[in-house]
Design a protein around this motif. Structure first.
Motif, PDB file in Angstrom:
ATOM      1  N   MET A   6      17.776  -4.463  50.603  1.00 51.31           N
ATOM      2  CA  MET A   6      16.381  -4.300  50.216  1.00 51.31           C
ATOM      3  C   MET A   6      16.087  -2.868  49.786  1.00 51.31           C
ATOM      4  SD  MET A   6      14.311  -6.759  52.884  1.00 51.31           S
ATOM      5  CE  MET A   6      12.782  -6.615  51.965  1.00 51.31           C
ATOM      6  N   LEU A   7      16.898  -1.922  50.256  1.00 48.23           N
ATOM      7  CA  LEU A   7      16.756  -0.530  49.849  1.00 48.23           C
ATOM      8  C   LEU A   7      17.606  -0.203  48.623  1.00 48.23           C
ATOM      9  CD1 LEU A   7      16.802   1.159  53.364  1.00 48.23           C
ATOM     10  CD2 LEU A   7      14.845   0.987  51.820  1.00 48.23           C
ATOM     11  N   GLY A   8      18.332  -1.194  48.098  1.00 52.93           N
ATOM     12  CA  GLY A   8      19.155  -0.971  46.927  1.00 52.93           C
ATOM     13  C   GLY A   8      20.425  -0.202  47.208  1.00 52.93           C
TER      14      GLY A   8
ATOM     15  N   ILE B 251      11.014  -9.477  48.509  1.00 55.02           N
ATOM     16  CA  ILE B 251      10.796  -8.412  47.538  1.00 55.02           C
ATOM     17  C   ILE B 251       9.640  -8.760  46.606  1.00 55.02           C
ATOM     18  CG2 ILE B 251      11.797  -7.214  45.559  1.00 55.02           C
ATOM     19  CD1 ILE B 251      13.027  -6.275  48.123  1.00 55.02           C
ATOM     20  N   LEU B 252       9.621  -9.998  46.104  1.00 54.54           N
ATOM     21  CA  LEU B 252       8.561 -10.408  45.184  1.00 54.54           C
ATOM     22  C   LEU B 252       7.205 -10.496  45.881  1.00 54.54           C
ATOM     23  CD1 LEU B 252      10.349 -13.093  42.992  1.00 54.54           C
ATOM     24  CD2 LEU B 252       9.793 -10.728  42.400  1.00 54.54           C
ATOM     25  N   GLU B 253       7.213 -10.881  47.147  1.00 56.02           N
ATOM     26  CA  GLU B 253       5.957 -10.890  47.904  1.00 56.02           C
ATOM     27  C   GLU B 253       5.390  -9.481  48.010  1.00 56.02           C
ATOM     28  OE1 GLU B 253       2.784 -12.403  50.124  1.00 56.02           O
ATOM     29  OE2 GLU B 253       4.374 -13.529  49.115  1.00 56.02           O
ATOM     30  N   GLY B 254       6.256  -8.525  48.352  1.00 56.71           N
ATOM     31  CA  GLY B 254       5.807  -7.137  48.423  1.00 56.71           C
ATOM     32  C   GLY B 254       5.339  -6.626  47.067  1.00 56.71           C
ATOM     33  N   HIS B 255       6.053  -6.986  46.008  1.00 59.47           N
ATOM     34  CA  HIS B 255       5.670  -6.563  44.662  1.00 59.47           C
ATOM     35  C   HIS B 255       4.294  -7.114  44.286  1.00 59.47           C
ATOM     36  CE1 HIS B 255       5.957  -5.712  40.370  1.00 59.47           C
ATOM     37  NE2 HIS B 255       5.623  -6.967  40.146  1.00 59.47           N
ATOM     38  N   ALA B 256       4.047  -8.387  44.595  1.00 59.39           N
ATOM     39  CA  ALA B 256       2.763  -8.999  44.260  1.00 59.39           C
ATOM     40  C   ALA B 256       1.612  -8.310  44.999  1.00 59.39           C
ATOM     41  CB  ALA B 256       2.798 -10.488  44.608  1.00 59.39           C
TER      42      ALA B 256
ATOM     43  N   HIS C  32       9.636  -1.359  45.403  1.00 60.57           N
ATOM     44  CA  HIS C  32      10.323  -2.490  46.029  1.00 60.57           C
ATOM     45  C   HIS C  32      11.204  -3.244  45.031  1.00 60.57           C
ATOM     46  CE1 HIS C  32       7.193  -1.562  48.841  1.00 60.57           C
ATOM     47  NE2 HIS C  32       7.404  -2.603  49.614  1.00 60.57           N
ATOM     48  N   LEU C  33      10.591  -3.633  43.929  1.00 58.99           N
ATOM     49  CA  LEU C  33      11.319  -4.440  42.958  1.00 58.99           C
ATOM     50  C   LEU C  33      12.389  -3.619  42.244  1.00 58.99           C
ATOM     51  CD1 LEU C  33      11.691  -7.156  41.601  1.00 58.99           C
ATOM     52  CD2 LEU C  33       9.868  -6.539  39.980  1.00 58.99           C
ATOM     53  N   GLY C  34      12.089  -2.349  41.971  1.00 57.59           N
ATOM     54  CA  GLY C  34      13.057  -1.495  41.305  1.00 57.59           C
ATOM     55  C   GLY C  34      14.340  -1.333  42.098  1.00 57.59           C
TER      56      GLY C  34
ATOM     57  N   GLU D 260      10.112  -1.244  33.622  1.00 56.98           N
ATOM     58  CA  GLU D 260       9.810   0.154  33.304  1.00 56.98           C
ATOM     59  C   GLU D 260       8.531   0.255  32.471  1.00 56.98           C
ATOM     60  OE1 GLU D 260      13.331   1.547  31.431  1.00 56.98           O
ATOM     61  OE2 GLU D 260      14.470   1.673  33.318  1.00 56.98           O
ATOM     62  N   ARG D 261       8.320  -0.701  31.562  1.00 50.91           N
ATOM     63  CA  ARG D 261       7.113  -0.697  30.729  1.00 50.91           C
ATOM     64  C   ARG D 261       5.868  -0.890  31.596  1.00 50.91           C
ATOM     65  NH1 ARG D 261       9.016  -3.524  27.077  1.00 50.91           N
ATOM     66  NH2 ARG D 261       8.318  -5.626  27.577  1.00 50.91           N
ATOM     67  N   ILE D 262       5.948  -1.727  32.613  1.00 50.00           N
ATOM     68  CA  ILE D 262       4.810  -1.942  33.512  1.00 50.00           C
ATOM     69  C   ILE D 262       4.425  -0.641  34.204  1.00 50.00           C
ATOM     70  CG2 ILE D 262       4.157  -3.056  35.693  1.00 50.00           C
ATOM     71  CD1 ILE D 262       5.721  -5.536  34.686  1.00 50.00           C
ATOM     72  N   HIS D 263       5.425   0.116  34.651  1.00 48.59           N
ATOM     73  CA  HIS D 263       5.121   1.399  35.293  1.00 48.59           C
ATOM     74  C   HIS D 263       4.521   2.391  34.295  1.00 48.59           C
ATOM     75  CE1 HIS D 263       6.574   1.083  39.452  1.00 48.59           C
ATOM     76  NE2 HIS D 263       7.448   0.215  38.985  1.00 48.59           N
TER      77      HIS D 263
END
Length: 273
Positions: free
Chosen positions: A82-84, A149-154, A184-186, A211-214
């Motif tokens: 989860m930390l990559g 991860i997706l829950e945290g991202h949302a 999180h997602l990155g 990256e575009r979203i950021h």
């Protein structure tokens, strides 16, 4: 007598962070060795700029038979993923160890299953004859971290949109220049995502959209600070659309690899209008 550097606690965490960060900047990768024993704690995992964790063999050796060891190994691997971070399991001695660790999601294995210590002059011959464990769809980890991860991202996206509209505190790792690597997602995209889906042609498009979203988020914040509220509202709509497209692309990619489909695109419905 000087204390061993492996077992010694870090008395100056800030200095350790600065020095290891300097190592990272010149391309040196850092690993936490013998993780789970001595002073190697979850605090180190959380605060030190490392790229990999070496899971101590004292937990790996009996994990097939000991449920406590299996629980600890699974927890460390899941947290690291989860930390990559890469996870290197020490003490892998049998194919049973290798199969179980692979299913949990351990990215690297080390032990007598592959080789006992050999003289330097024998290494080229060992490399020439080495055969790795086949990787395929069946080796995708059964302990899946993507739904979390997706829950945290949302939730973070919702918090950002609400924060922009109400001038509230914004989540960390959204506006920084390197936020796409640290959110999180990155971390998942550059960790598990890259490992299991990086060879798929769609994956590079997902990275680019993330990256575009950021970038959109940084632009929206700058416009908000400048008082351009009309353009901020427009960018809020664009960000939501890009985010839904990205989540759909991730779900489609994962579904094709026989992982559970989780629709988190509907979670983000809050605008900062």
């Amino acid at each position: 007598m000087r204390r061993s550097t492996i077992s010694a606690p870090l008395y100056d965490m800030v200095q350790a962070q600065e020095r290891l960060g300097a190592c990272n900047r010149i391309g040196v990768r850092v690993a936490l060795d013998d993780f789970g024993t001595g002073n190697a704690s979850l605090t180190y995992l959380q605060q030190l700029p490392t790229q990999s964790v070496k899971l101590d063999q004292s937990f790996v050796r009996d994990m097939v038979d000991d449920p406590k060891d299996l629980a600890i190994v699974t927890a460390v691997i899941t947290a690291s993923r989860m930390l990559g971070l890469d996870v290197i399991a020490e003490g892998v001695e049998t194919t049973a160890h290798a199969r179980l660790l692979t299913r949990i999601g351990c990215s690297h294995l080390q032990g007598y299953l592959f080789s006992r210590p050999v003289p330097a002059e024998d290494i080229p011959d060992w490399i020439a004859h080495f055969r790795s464990i086949p990787a395929g769809r069946e080796n995708i980890p059964s302990v899946d971290i993507l739904p979390t991860i997706l829950e945290g991202h949302a939730l973070r996206t919702e918090k950002f949109l609400m924060g922009m509209g109400e001038h509230m505190a914004l989540p960390e790792h959204i506006l920084e220049d390197d936020a796409a690597d640290l959110c999180h997602l990155g971390r998942w995209l550059r960790g598990d995502g890259m490992i299991y889906y990086g060879q798929q042609p769609e994956f590079s498009g997902i990275l680019a959209r993330h990256e575009r979203i950021h970038r959109i988020a940084r632009t929206a914040k700058a416009l908000l600070d400048a008082g351009n509220h009309a353009e901020v509202i427009h960018l809020g709509d664009v960000l939501e659309m890009e985010n839904r497209l990205m989540i759909g692309e991730i779900n489609e990619l994962v579904w094709e690899r026989h992982m559970p489909y989780v629709d988190y695109s509907r979670r983000v419905g809050t605008s900062f209008k």
